[in-house]
Design a protein around this motif. Structure first.
Motif, PDB file in Angstrom:
ATOM      1  N   THR A   1      -3.093  -7.045  -3.649  1.00 21.49           N
ATOM      2  CA  THR A   1      -1.656  -7.115  -3.377  1.00 21.49           C
ATOM      3  C   THR A   1      -1.007  -8.299  -4.084  1.00 21.49           C
ATOM      4  OG1 THR A   1      -2.128  -8.392  -1.381  1.00 21.49           O
ATOM      5  CG2 THR A   1      -1.912  -6.014  -1.144  1.00 21.49           C
TER       6      THR A   1
ATOM      7  N   PHE B   1      -7.709  -2.879  -3.407  1.00 22.37           N
ATOM      8  CA  PHE B   1      -6.431  -3.060  -4.103  1.00 22.37           C
ATOM      9  C   PHE B   1      -5.909  -4.481  -3.889  1.00 22.37           C
ATOM     10  CE2 PHE B   1      -1.759  -2.914  -4.148  1.00 22.37           C
ATOM     11  CZ  PHE B   1      -1.582  -2.564  -5.472  1.00 22.37           C
TER      12      PHE B   1
ATOM     13  N   ASN C   1      -7.955  -0.162 -10.007  1.00 25.78           N
ATOM     14  CA  ASN C   1      -8.278  -1.498  -9.519  1.00 25.78           C
ATOM     15  C   ASN C   1      -9.243  -2.229 -10.448  1.00 25.78           C
ATOM     16  OD1 ASN C   1      -6.743  -1.111  -7.179  1.00 25.78           O
ATOM     17  ND2 ASN C   1      -8.464  -0.223  -6.074  1.00 25.78           N
TER      18      ASN C   1
ATOM     19  N   SER D   1     -10.680   2.310  -2.219  1.00 21.72           N
ATOM     20  CA  SER D   1      -9.575   2.022  -3.135  1.00 21.72           C
ATOM     21  C   SER D   1      -8.536   1.115  -2.491  1.00 21.72           C
ATOM     22  CB  SER D   1      -8.920   3.321  -3.591  1.00 21.72           C
ATOM     23  OG  SER D   1      -9.849   4.165  -4.221  1.00 21.72           O
ATOM     24  N   LEU D   2      -8.157   1.428  -1.268  1.00 18.48           N
ATOM     25  CA  LEU D   2      -7.137   0.621  -0.586  1.00 18.48           C
ATOM     26  C   LEU D   2      -7.695  -0.752  -0.213  1.00 18.48           C
ATOM     27  CD1 LEU D   2      -5.513   3.309   1.742  1.00 18.48           C
ATOM     28  CD2 LEU D   2      -4.724   2.486  -0.499  1.00 18.48           C
TER      29      LEU D   2
ATOM     30  N   SER E   1     -10.574   4.843   1.220  1.00 17.42           N
ATOM     31  CA  SER E   1     -10.789   3.594   1.962  1.00 17.42           C
ATOM     32  C   SER E   1     -11.206   2.467   1.018  1.00 17.42           C
ATOM     33  CB  SER E   1     -11.853   3.798   3.043  1.00 17.42           C
ATOM     34  OG  SER E   1     -11.467   4.803   3.947  1.00 17.42           O
TER      35      SER E   1
ATOM     36  N   LEU F   1       0.817  -1.202   0.000  1.00 18.06           N
ATOM     37  CA  LEU F   1       0.000   0.000   0.000  1.00 18.06           C
ATOM     38  C   LEU F   1       0.861   1.266   0.000  1.00 18.06           C
ATOM     39  CD1 LEU F   1      -2.880  -0.981   2.456  1.00 18.06           C
ATOM     40  CD2 LEU F   1      -2.791  -1.170  -0.036  1.00 18.06           C
TER      41      LEU F   1
ATOM     42  N   LEU G   1       0.610   4.359  -2.650  1.00 24.92           N
ATOM     43  CA  LEU G   1       0.453   5.742  -2.204  1.00 24.92           C
ATOM     44  C   LEU G   1       1.627   6.608  -2.648  1.00 24.92           C
ATOM     45  CD1 LEU G   1      -0.986   5.238   1.402  1.00 24.92           C
ATOM     46  CD2 LEU G   1      -2.214   5.917  -0.660  1.00 24.92           C
TER      47      LEU G   1
ATOM     48  N   SER H   1      -7.611   9.485  -5.100  1.00 23.20           N
ATOM     49  CA  SER H   1      -8.281   8.298  -4.560  1.00 23.20           C
ATOM     50  C   SER H   1      -9.200   7.668  -5.603  1.00 23.20           C
ATOM     51  CB  SER H   1      -9.093   8.674  -3.314  1.00 23.20           C
ATOM     52  OG  SER H   1      -8.274   9.288  -2.341  1.00 23.20           O
TER      53      SER H   1
END
Length: 369
Positions: A366, A364, A276, A360-361, A358, A216, A220, A269
């Protein structure tokens, strides 16, 4: 010929089996004609206005009734003093005020003429000019009623027009805040979404995800350069607006910069969220441009008044970040208001930024597989 017809039949079947093609062929034109038919209009309706009636006589009440009956105006309230008018304008509640002086009807009857004051918010000069013309039309209609079958204008009502915030009626006061919202939003959304998808397509995203840094933090960190570039864009826009276009900056410059950074974070954001979903750079670019440019131009308010639109479209405009930024910038830059006048819009924009970041993260991935 039979073979040709068979190929034509095959293509028809192919078109009608593909739902996306059908949506593009039939859904898009219908949606566009309905959307533009309701949004693209120069006529102004349901504009909130206030009236300050010092006369309280038959003539002033008759004109107020005509204002209430007009489709162009929505009478917010009848005020008691000029101080209340100023407060209403600062809160952004109304765009026009009509003031009837004492002895309005008496002056008409004994002197043959009377005056009323029209105060308009000229931060949008086209809207202000149109609204004052509507008022003139209503007063002329009342004069004709007084004349009856004889002289159509036996008594004259003179409208004293006062344009506030933009007395010179410069178009830049309306378009500069809108262009700021459009440029900052599109650049940030487009660049962020495309840059991350580019990493996925080139295969370098996998290398970044297995690096010692938290995934993350990697994502960012990619947004930080675009934050800096967007702040530089903001500085260039402000310099050109002030020194080349003569745009006034009556409010706090630090407040304008702070609110602009808030919009930039919201846009970054949103770009991260698009990255994504998009599978390619072309898809990310299309979603960013088509998905943000049209709503920003239609639902921000700097090209087409929102009060002209049907209620469903007005509700949709509330989810467009640029609408709230546009209101904030006009209030600070043109009207010279402080944070106390824009805290609600700032809170809405801040909530949007937190919500989009929030989501978006959380969405996402990994892992690329």
């Amino acid at each position: 010929m039979k073979q040709f017809l068979s190929f034509v039949r095959k293509e028809f079947l192919h078109v009608f089996r593909d739902r996306k093609t059908l949506l593009l062929l039939f859904g898009l034109p219908v949606a566009q004609i309905l959307l533009f038919g309701f949004a693209l209009t120069n006529e102004i309706k349901n504009t909130k206005i206030v009236v300050c009636d010092y006369a309280h006589d038959g003539a002033s009440r008759a004109i107020i009734q005509k204002l209430e009956a007009s489709a162009q105006f929505d009478l917010e309230e009848v005020l008691l003093s000029h101080e209340q008018i100023e407060t209403s304008f600062k809160k952004g509640k109304v765009k026009l005020a009509v003031v009837f002086p004492p002895h309005f009807e008496s002056d008409l009857q004994h002197l043959g003429k009377s005056k009323l004051q029209v105060i308009a918010d000229a931060s949008d000069p086209n809207t202000a000019s149109t609204l004052t013309n509507y008022i003139s039309s209503i007063t002329r209609s009342y004069q004709q009623e007084l004349g009856g079958a004889g002289d159509p204008y036996p008594m004259q009502i003179e409208s004293q027009v006062r344009m506030i915030y933009n007395p010179e009626l410069k178009g830049t006061t309306n378009f500069v805040p809108g262009v700021m919202a459009l440029v900052l939003l599109l650049v940030c959304v487009l660049m962020t979404s495309v840059s991350i998808v580019r990493e996925k397509e080139s295969g370098t995203m996998g290398v970044l995800l297995v690096s010692p840094f938290h995934p993350l933090m990697v994502i960012l960190s990619k947004a930080v350069p675009y934050l800096v570039v967007s702040i530089v864009n903001l500085a260039v826009i402000l310099l050109l607006s002030v020194y080349l276009l003569g745009m006034p900056v009556k409010g706090s410059l630090l407040l304008i910069i702070g609110e602009s950074i808030l919009l930039i974070i919201t846009a970054l954001s949103l770009g991260l969220l698009i990255s994504n979903v998009a599978a390619s750079q072309q898809a990310a670019m299309l979603m960013s441009l088509m998905g943000m440019m049209l709503p920003t131009m239609l639902f921000t308010g700097f090209m087409f008044p929102l009060e002209n639109m049907p209620l469903p479209l007005q509700l949709i405009s509330n989810i467009i970040p640029s609408k709230w930024y546009y209101i904030i910038i006009k209030s600070v830059m043109i009207k010279g208001l402080g944070f106390s006048a824009i805290w609600k819009e700032t809170l809405i924009l801040f909530s949007m930024a937190i919500l989009l970041l929030s989501i978006s993260l959380a969405r996402f991935k990994t892992r690329l597989a």
